[in-house]
Write a protein that holds these residues in place. Structure first.
Motif, PDB file in Angstrom:
ATOM      1  N   PHE A  67       0.913  -1.109  -0.184  1.00 30.47           N
ATOM      2  CA  PHE A  67       0.003   0.150   0.292  1.00 30.47           C
ATOM      3  C   PHE A  67       0.789   1.217   0.047  1.00 30.47           C
ATOM      4  CE2 PHE A  67      -2.525  -3.131   2.313  1.00 30.47           C
ATOM      5  CZ  PHE A  67      -3.458  -3.812   1.861  1.00 30.47           C
ATOM      6  N   SER A 119       1.290   6.068  -0.408  1.00 30.65           N
ATOM      7  CA  SER A 119       0.570   7.001  -1.271  1.00 30.65           C
ATOM      8  C   SER A 119       1.133   6.927  -2.517  1.00 30.65           C
ATOM      9  CB  SER A 119       0.904   7.936  -0.033  1.00 30.65           C
ATOM     10  OG  SER A 119       2.796   8.390  -0.404  1.00 30.65           O
ATOM     11  N   ILE A 159       2.013   2.495   5.738  1.00 29.38           N
ATOM     12  CA  ILE A 159       0.891   2.636   6.380  1.00 29.38           C
ATOM     13  C   ILE A 159       0.921   3.727   7.159  1.00 29.38           C
ATOM     14  CG2 ILE A 159      -0.937   1.816   6.251  1.00 29.38           C
ATOM     15  CD1 ILE A 159      -0.525  -1.344   4.609  1.00 29.38           C
ATOM     16  N   HIS A 206      -4.724   5.244   4.856  1.00 29.43           N
ATOM     17  CA  HIS A 206      -5.164   4.124   4.526  1.00 29.43           C
ATOM     18  C   HIS A 206      -6.293   3.514   4.301  1.00 29.43           C
ATOM     19  CE1 HIS A 206      -4.680  -0.068   3.018  1.00 29.43           C
ATOM     20  NE2 HIS A 206      -5.079  -0.987   4.873  1.00 29.43           N
ATOM     21  N   HIS A 212      -2.575   5.506  -3.062  1.00 30.66           N
ATOM     22  CA  HIS A 212      -3.828   5.749  -2.367  1.00 30.66           C
ATOM     23  C   HIS A 212      -3.669   6.822  -3.309  1.00 30.66           C
ATOM     24  CE1 HIS A 212      -3.314   2.427  -0.159  1.00 30.66           C
ATOM     25  NE2 HIS A 212      -4.167   2.903   1.026  1.00 30.66           N
TER      26      HIS A 212
END
Length: 204
Positions: free
Chosen positions: A9, A11, A18, A23, A145
């Motif tokens: 994950f 940005s 994270i 998140h 994200h």
């Protein structure tokens, strides 16, 4: 040869450490499907000590609790987990083992093992950075994200040479999250401004 797949994950500004605040608002059924696909691609998890401690401190209890996430917790418990650590560890989570010897030699041996289908690295930024530098990562699966985290550890560290990548697949989720799968690629032909001068906008 088994593939080494990094799943992270991340940005929009490259932070892979994270923060739940940026998140979880973007975690939906599409991200859940992507994570499922990543885990189904492998039968070995390769994880750093910090990631192991985080996982082992949460998922066994979630499996025992029998909630909605219990099936995934059981899947994590059942899979073989190889932990990268310079220190000896007392493993309380089943199917966990300490990596044997040098990291690069051990990963090369896992890749060559005919009994291993795939090796997944969830999180574990330092492990991914080392294996990227050694040319041992076959795919980077990033869930980007739509947020600039502005703090936290980034995936790509400082180095003398660029990592060149090719795009294997992309997908855009309704939340704005981009799923991008990269594989290593050779460096492009050296090119300077004079080589692209004819592509410069003509102007009005």
């Amino acid at each position: 040869m088994a593939k080494v797949i990094s799943t992270l994950f991340i940005s929009a500004d490259g932070v892979a450490e994270i923060d739940p605040d940026w998140h979880f608002p973007y975690f939906d059924e599409n991200m859940g499907r992507a994570v499922t696909e990543d885990y189904e691609a492998a039968d070995v998890l390769l994880i750093g000590r910090e990631t192991y401690d985080s996982f082992a401190g949460a998922w066994p209890d979630r499996e025992a609790a029998g909630g909605e996430d219990a099936p995934f917790a059981k899947q994590l418990g059942d899979v073989r987990k190889v932990v990268v650590s310079r220190q000896a560890l007392d493993f309380s989570w089943r199917n966990s083992e300490l990596i044997k010897g040098d990291l690069f030699d051990a990963v090369a041996a896992l890749k060559a093992d005919p009994g291993v289908r795939g090796i997944l690295i969830p999180g574990s930024i330092s492990v991914v950075q080392q294996l990227l530098a050694a040319g041992l990562v076959d795919e980077l699966r990033l869930l980007v994200h739509p947020v600039a985290a502005r703090k936290g550890r980034k995936l790509f560290d400082e180095g003398d040479s660029a990592y060149h990548l090719r795009v294997v697949a992309t997908e855009t989720f309704p939340t704005g999250v981009l799923r991008v799968i990269y594989a290593p690629a050779p460096a492009p032909t050296p090119t300077g401004y004079d080589d692209v001068r004819d592509q410069v906008p003509a102007g009005n």
